[in-house]
Write a protein that holds these residues in place. Sequence first.
Motif, short mmCIF file in Angstrom:
data_model
loop_
_atom_site.label_atom_id
_atom_site.label_comp_id
_atom_site.label_asym_id
_atom_site.label_seq_id
_atom_site.Cartn_x
_atom_site.Cartn_y
_atom_site.Cartn_z
N GLU A 191 59.36 39.75 74.75
CA GLU A 191 59.96 40.26 76.00
C GLU A 191 60.48 41.69 75.88
OE1 GLU A 191 62.72 37.66 77.97
OE2 GLU A 191 62.68 38.90 79.78
N ARG A 192 60.87 42.11 74.66
CA ARG A 192 61.35 43.50 74.50
C ARG A 192 60.70 44.06 73.24
NH1 ARG A 192 62.94 46.09 70.64
NH2 ARG A 192 65.04 45.42 70.19
N ILE A 193 59.46 44.48 73.37
CA ILE A 193 58.73 44.98 72.20
C ILE A 193 59.04 46.46 72.01
CG2 ILE A 193 56.41 45.43 71.28
CD1 ILE A 193 57.26 42.47 71.12
N GLY A 209 53.28 42.99 61.76
CA GLY A 209 53.66 44.24 61.09
C GLY A 209 54.91 44.07 60.24
N LYS A 210 55.92 43.39 60.80
CA LYS A 210 57.18 43.21 60.07
C LYS A 210 56.93 42.43 58.78
CE LYS A 210 60.55 44.66 62.98
NZ LYS A 210 61.79 45.34 62.78
N LEU A 211 56.10 41.38 58.88
CA LEU A 211 55.89 40.57 57.68
C LEU A 211 55.05 41.30 56.64
CD1 LEU A 211 55.73 37.08 59.35
CD2 LEU A 211 57.29 37.76 57.54
N PHE A 281 64.52 36.54 64.19
CA PHE A 281 64.24 36.72 65.62
C PHE A 281 63.94 38.19 65.86
CE2 PHE A 281 67.37 33.09 66.20
CZ PHE A 281 66.42 32.17 66.60
N GLU A 282 62.84 38.48 66.49
CA GLU A 282 62.43 39.87 66.64
C GLU A 282 62.07 40.21 68.07
OE1 GLU A 282 62.59 42.04 64.05
OE2 GLU A 282 62.13 43.60 65.51
N ASP A 283 62.64 41.28 68.57
CA ASP A 283 62.28 41.83 69.87
C ASP A 283 62.37 40.82 71.01
OD1 ASP A 283 62.07 44.12 68.47
OD2 ASP A 283 59.96 44.51 68.88
N PHE A 284 63.42 40.02 70.97
CA PHE A 284 63.80 39.20 72.13
C PHE A 284 64.65 40.07 73.04
CE2 PHE A 284 62.62 35.91 69.22
CZ PHE A 284 62.35 34.77 69.97
N ASN A 304 68.78 38.48 63.40
CA ASN A 304 68.05 39.26 64.40
C ASN A 304 68.29 40.72 64.06
OD1 ASN A 304 67.65 40.92 66.72
ND2 ASN A 304 67.62 39.11 68.00
N ASP A 305 67.28 41.38 63.54
CA ASP A 305 67.51 42.74 63.05
C ASP A 305 67.62 43.74 64.20
OD1 ASP A 305 64.89 43.09 63.81
OD2 ASP A 305 64.23 43.98 61.94
N ASP A 306 67.40 43.30 65.42
CA ASP A 306 67.58 44.21 66.55
C ASP A 306 69.03 44.22 67.02
OD1 ASP A 306 64.82 45.00 66.84
OD2 ASP A 306 64.47 42.97 67.52
N ILE A 307 69.55 43.03 67.35
CA ILE A 307 70.92 43.04 67.87
C ILE A 307 71.93 43.15 66.73
CG2 ILE A 307 70.43 41.92 70.06
CD1 ILE A 307 71.52 39.31 68.87
MG LIG Z 1 62.67 45.04 66.74
#
Ligand SMILES: [Mg+2]
Length: 588
Positions: A191-193, A209-211, A281-284, A304-307
Amino acid sequence: MESTFKEIRDGQSVLDLDPKSTVGGGVEDVYGEDRATEDKLVTPWTFSVASGYSLLRDPQYNKGLAFTEKERDAHYLRGLLPPIILSQQLQEKKLMQNIRQYQVPLQKYISLMELQERNERLFYKLLIDNVEELLPVVYTPTVGEACQKYGSIFKRPQGLYISLKEKGKILEVLKNWPERTIQAIVVTDGERILGLGDLGCQGMGIPVGKLSLYTALGGVRPSACLPITIDVGTNNEQLLKDEFYIGLRQRRATGKEYYELLHEFMSAVKQNYGEKVLIQFEDFANHNAFELLAEYRTTHLVFNDDIQAGTGIAELIALEISKQTKAPLEETRKKIWLVDSKGLIVSSRKDSLQNFKKPWAHEHEPVKDLLGAVKAIKPTVLIGSSGVGKTFTKEVVEALASCNDVHTLSQNPVYIFKLYFHKEKAKPNSINDMQKPIIMALSNPTSQSECTAEEAYTWSKGRAIFASGSPFDPVEYDGKTYVPGQSNNAYIFPGFGLGLIISGAIRVHDEMLLAASEALASQVTKENFDKGMIYPRFSTIRKISAHIAANVAAKAYELGVATRLPRPKDLVKCAESCMYTPVYRNYR
Ligand SMILES: [Mg+2]
Ligand SMILES: NC(=O)C1=CN([C@@H]2O[C@H](COP(=O)(O)OP(=O)(O)OC[C@H]3O[C@@H](n4cnc5c(N)ncnc54)[C@H](OP(=O)(O)O)[C@@H]3O)[C@@H](O)[C@H]2O)C=CC1
Ligand SMILES: CC(=O)C(=O)O
């Protein structure tokens, strides 16, 4: 929203919730079949030795032209390969030459993905040996474009797709994945790439890519990595109309339907792979990300490395200041100011703010935009993670530079960030460093960067210390070369994951994220600082990851969430010795 999961649990709507397989499931490894009883279905796994043509088609074991004469005889390869034997080094040289010939980054991406599907060890050898050159290809910014065009470039699945169609049978779907001993999962719902918004099922490029970075930068075995995309639809009208779109052609499921699917997924993962499998969790989108993390951080090994690197940056910096100065967290938070799309976050807005913003609503009169906020707060560090490009305008950078001039420097500096905020200055070398405005434009990909490196250096007249989420080339300004840093969570998550794995951690605590940041900071050399760089070079990332892993593992042992006992004495050595290396193996 907070009640959504509770309703699902209480209503027993998805799974027959076995407490062992969902919450509080103990620390031993629990793999699907081992737990099976007579009335449970099992998967009939068989293992065979690959040889001949199938060996050449198996990316895990294929060595291309590097098979020795002996191996060619023993494994029925005679005639299937031309007579020459080419070492891995020569293969690497040839492939790098080929990749460099492509002018378009997406072509480089496609050729690297093809290599990964053809010869995994060679792919990782290239990535590890040429990390600074290839990181922008397999990761941001090119991976963003790859996701946008994923439907057109899709050839073979690189991970698991779990859509609403799989509701009720996610455990079976997990068993379809060919690898059994999974240690790290990166999952997105697309949902938020990056800063590109809703890309639905095509977000798969991100977990893949992350893995690949978990392996190349952190040394986690590729076979232990599982990329997953949860497809609940997309609200991206363009994709819904795109005849090559690979996902469900419907608008996003929300509410109960969404959370039930996610809950079934989380339960099935734990049931199938045990409690020590890491789920990133990625890019939620934020409206789900915070709730998902809050729900599962007490029952699963999740982060979650984003939030936890977004508003989480604010929290971690406040925690670190508090740790270093012994000031209460409530006080250190006041050194950090956030700006969102409605302006400075202040106490008079508190009632209408989302929960995660409330701790940052300090006493101040309303300020409606970033420029006004910079002028009012006079920050020393400006960090952008708004996902909106070009928001650090000339006026903003000039205002930041002028309030960080030696003549106007505040005696009691406060520090900016996120949505946009303020941070404590790290280890200044001298009073000259104290004069420098720090600008971190974290939004990805490059098109969404809050400003470019060139803009930051030019508008600050060469005084800015600059780092960005996606890489920028060095900039010449006034006869001097400035080397921008890359401020990206890719420095952290591979080593972080390795640390969790080597310690057998079962939960992630904020202190462990702080331990990772401290380990990274300790790897910044004087030489880096002298060049205006606040990050070490990516070329040393495997060493950095080993240190991060060791620090994270040490914290996990200290907090009592590590299960791999006894604790190794030298955790750096332990991390290094556990790291996957991509050199070809000899076959008997
Ligand atoms: Mg991200
Ligand atoms: N470098 C790195 O390692 C990382 C980079 N990122 C990048 O961060 C970006 C944002 O991610 P995420 O936080 O999930 O995104 P969201 O869209 O969820 O959040 C963006 C926030 O920025 C605010 N915002 C939007 N426009 C403006 C503006 N013009 N001025 C001030 N604030 C604004 C929004 O305000 P409001 O709440 O009012 O809508 C919102 O709070 C992405 O581009 C992503 O690539 C993410 C993770 C790590
Ligand atoms: C880097 C990253 O995770 C992001 O931009 O979302």
